[in-house]
Design a protein around this motif. Structure first.
Motif, PDB file in Angstrom:
ATOM      1  N   UNK A 181       0.856  -1.189   0.000  1.00  0.00           N
ATOM      2  CA  UNK A 181       0.000   0.000   0.000  1.00  0.00           C
ATOM      3  C   UNK A 181       0.889   1.236   0.000  1.00  0.00           C
ATOM      4  N   UNK A 182       0.615   2.164  -0.910  1.00  0.00           N
ATOM      5  CA  UNK A 182       1.370   3.415  -0.972  1.00  0.00           C
ATOM      6  C   UNK A 182       0.424   4.588  -0.755  1.00  0.00           C
ATOM      7  N   UNK A 212      -2.593  -1.347  -3.150  1.00  0.00           N
ATOM      8  CA  UNK A 212      -3.510  -0.285  -2.746  1.00  0.00           C
ATOM      9  C   UNK A 212      -2.803   1.062  -2.744  1.00  0.00           C
ATOM     10  N   UNK A 213      -3.549   2.106  -3.045  1.00  0.00           N
ATOM     11  CA  UNK A 213      -3.001   3.463  -3.006  1.00  0.00           C
ATOM     12  C   UNK A 213      -4.044   4.401  -2.438  1.00  0.00           C
ATOM     13  N   UNK A 223      -6.422   8.679   7.815  1.00  0.00           N
ATOM     14  CA  UNK A 223      -7.715   8.004   7.625  1.00  0.00           C
ATOM     15  C   UNK A 223      -7.726   7.201   6.331  1.00  0.00           C
ATOM     16  N   UNK A 224      -7.164   7.786   5.270  1.00  0.00           N
ATOM     17  CA  UNK A 224      -7.074   7.073   3.999  1.00  0.00           C
ATOM     18  C   UNK A 224      -6.175   5.857   4.107  1.00  0.00           C
ATOM     19  N   UNK A 225      -5.118   5.976   4.907  1.00  0.00           N
ATOM     20  CA  UNK A 225      -4.223   4.855   5.111  1.00  0.00           C
ATOM     21  C   UNK A 225      -4.905   3.698   5.803  1.00  0.00           C
ATOM     22  N   UNK A 232      -7.156  -4.223   1.892  1.00  0.00           N
ATOM     23  CA  UNK A 232      -6.312  -5.339   1.450  1.00  0.00           C
ATOM     24  C   UNK A 232      -6.362  -6.495   2.442  1.00  0.00           C
ATOM     25  N   UNK A 233      -6.555  -6.186   3.719  1.00  0.00           N
ATOM     26  CA  UNK A 233      -6.706  -7.265   4.702  1.00  0.00           C
ATOM     27  C   UNK A 233      -8.022  -7.998   4.468  1.00  0.00           C
TER      28      UNK A 233
END
Length: 365
Positions: A181-182, A212-213, A223-225, A232-233
């Motif tokens: 995830x980035x 994911x981005x 929050x976006x993170x 993805x989990x």
């Protein structure tokens, strides 16, 4: 690090001075390449006339609470100054709006004779200030050519570190699904994500890699993170590699809510934020200390600005943190890959954009 985004938040200007608050032992670790006579990709010293460096200054957009980019920049620059016996000045939380002014102040008011401008968005301002003041400034990944005596870049072969992280993830997963995830369209994040997928597939091409981005510019979007890692989990990933600055806090919040999922961090030490320390598989550590040491040597030798510097797995600018979850089998595989990358028999490829990353994932090669 392509920190060229602009913050709408009001930034504090903080002078940490010579007494930088301590960060983790990991972030302060010094890989003393100089003691082995190795140059971390920098210019070679010569007998050309140089100048003495007495004060090293670091300027960055945020502070060590990001658990990443700014944390390691502060820690590594302080470590280099201490090792060289230099006066140390740091300006954290410098933001994005007055870079030229801040760089000029640290030179004129604080007497800095070597400056680290720790964001690629600082490159243009740094080039201007270096030309005006004739004080050498080390910039980050700005796409600006070196200028003798004034400007050189610190570049990261991020795909190499990502490749090693992919090997660790592939050997740790039990669900045969891992994720990267980035937070943003950052050149280093993209390169590392592509390298990660290649490292995973080098172990087992049957493993599924999820990508994911947060957004084009979500560096500090906590929050976006959290939402991205939750996704993805939910998709089955039991190992997640996250890259983000402030977004990292959101990644870790999600990890803290999902027992059994292992996290791979980037850049700095995230252990203080993890509810269960066993959640940390490893960290792709970026250690700028050898580069900072070499750059100062080059200033004093009169060779600074003759070429750029690189952090690689070969010069220990990039390496995986040792943790309880790094088994002997994982460490052996990582060591083999490190030697192969350093020797040129493995060459991880990077990515120019998210579509490139997706193509690498789809190709499974």
């Amino acid at each position: 690090m392509n920190h060229s985004h602009h913050s709408s938040q009001l930034r504090r200007l903080v002078r940490v001075g010579t007494a930088l608050a301590a960060v983790s032992a990991l972030a302060l670790a010094v890989t003393a390449c100089s003691s082995r006579g190795e140059s971390p990709g920098g210019a070679t010293s010569s007998s050309a006339a140089g100048r003495s460096v007495t004060t090293l200054a670091w300027v960055g957009p945020e502070n060590e609470t990001d658990l990443g980019w700014n944390q390691i920049g502060l820690a590594n620059s302080k470590a280099a100054a201490d090792q060289l016996g230099l006066k140390y000045v740091s300006i954290a939380d410098a933001g994005w709006d007055n870079t030229e002014t801040v760089l000029n102040q640290v030179i004129k008011d604080d007497g800095a004779d070597f400056v680290i401008a720790h964001a690629s968005g600082y490159g243009v301002a740094a080039k201007t200030v270096a030309a005006q003041t004739n004080v050498p400034i080390l910039i980050q990944d700005s796409g600006i050519d070196p200028v003798p005596g004034q400007i050189a870049e610190a570049l990261v072969k991020a795909e190499q570190g990502g490749y090693l992280a992919g090997i660790a993830a592939a050997k740790a997963t039990t669900s045969k699904k891992v994720a990267v995830v980035i937070s943003a369209d950052d050149v280093n994040w993209l390169n590392m994500a592509a390298g990660f997928a290649q490292g995973v597939y080098s172990v087992d091409p049957a493993i599924t890699v999820l990508f994911g981005q947060i957004s084009a510019d979500g560096y500090a979007d906590s929050a976006g993170g959290k939402a991205a890692v939750d996704t993805v989990i939910a998709g089955g990933a039991d190992v997640v590699f996250g890259m983000g600055d402030g977004a990292t806090l959101g990644y870790i919040q999600s990890i803290n809510e999902h027992a059994g999922v292992k996290y791979i961090a980037d850049l700095g030490d995230v252990s203080s934020a993890l509810k269960d320390k066993n959640s940390l598989l490893t960290t792709v550590v970026w250690d700028y200390t050898p580069t900072y040491l070499q750059a100062v040597k080059d200033v004093e030798a009169g060779t600074f600005g003759s070429k750029n510097y690189e952090l690689t797995v070969g010069n220990k600018g990039l390496y995986l943190q040792d943790t309880a979850n790094m088994t002997d089998a994982i460490k052996a595989a990582v060591k083999t890959a490190t030697d192969a990358i350093d020797g040129g028999s493995i060459t991880p490829k990077g990515a120019a954009n998210a579509e490139d990353v997706k193509a690498v994932i789809a190709a499974k090669s």
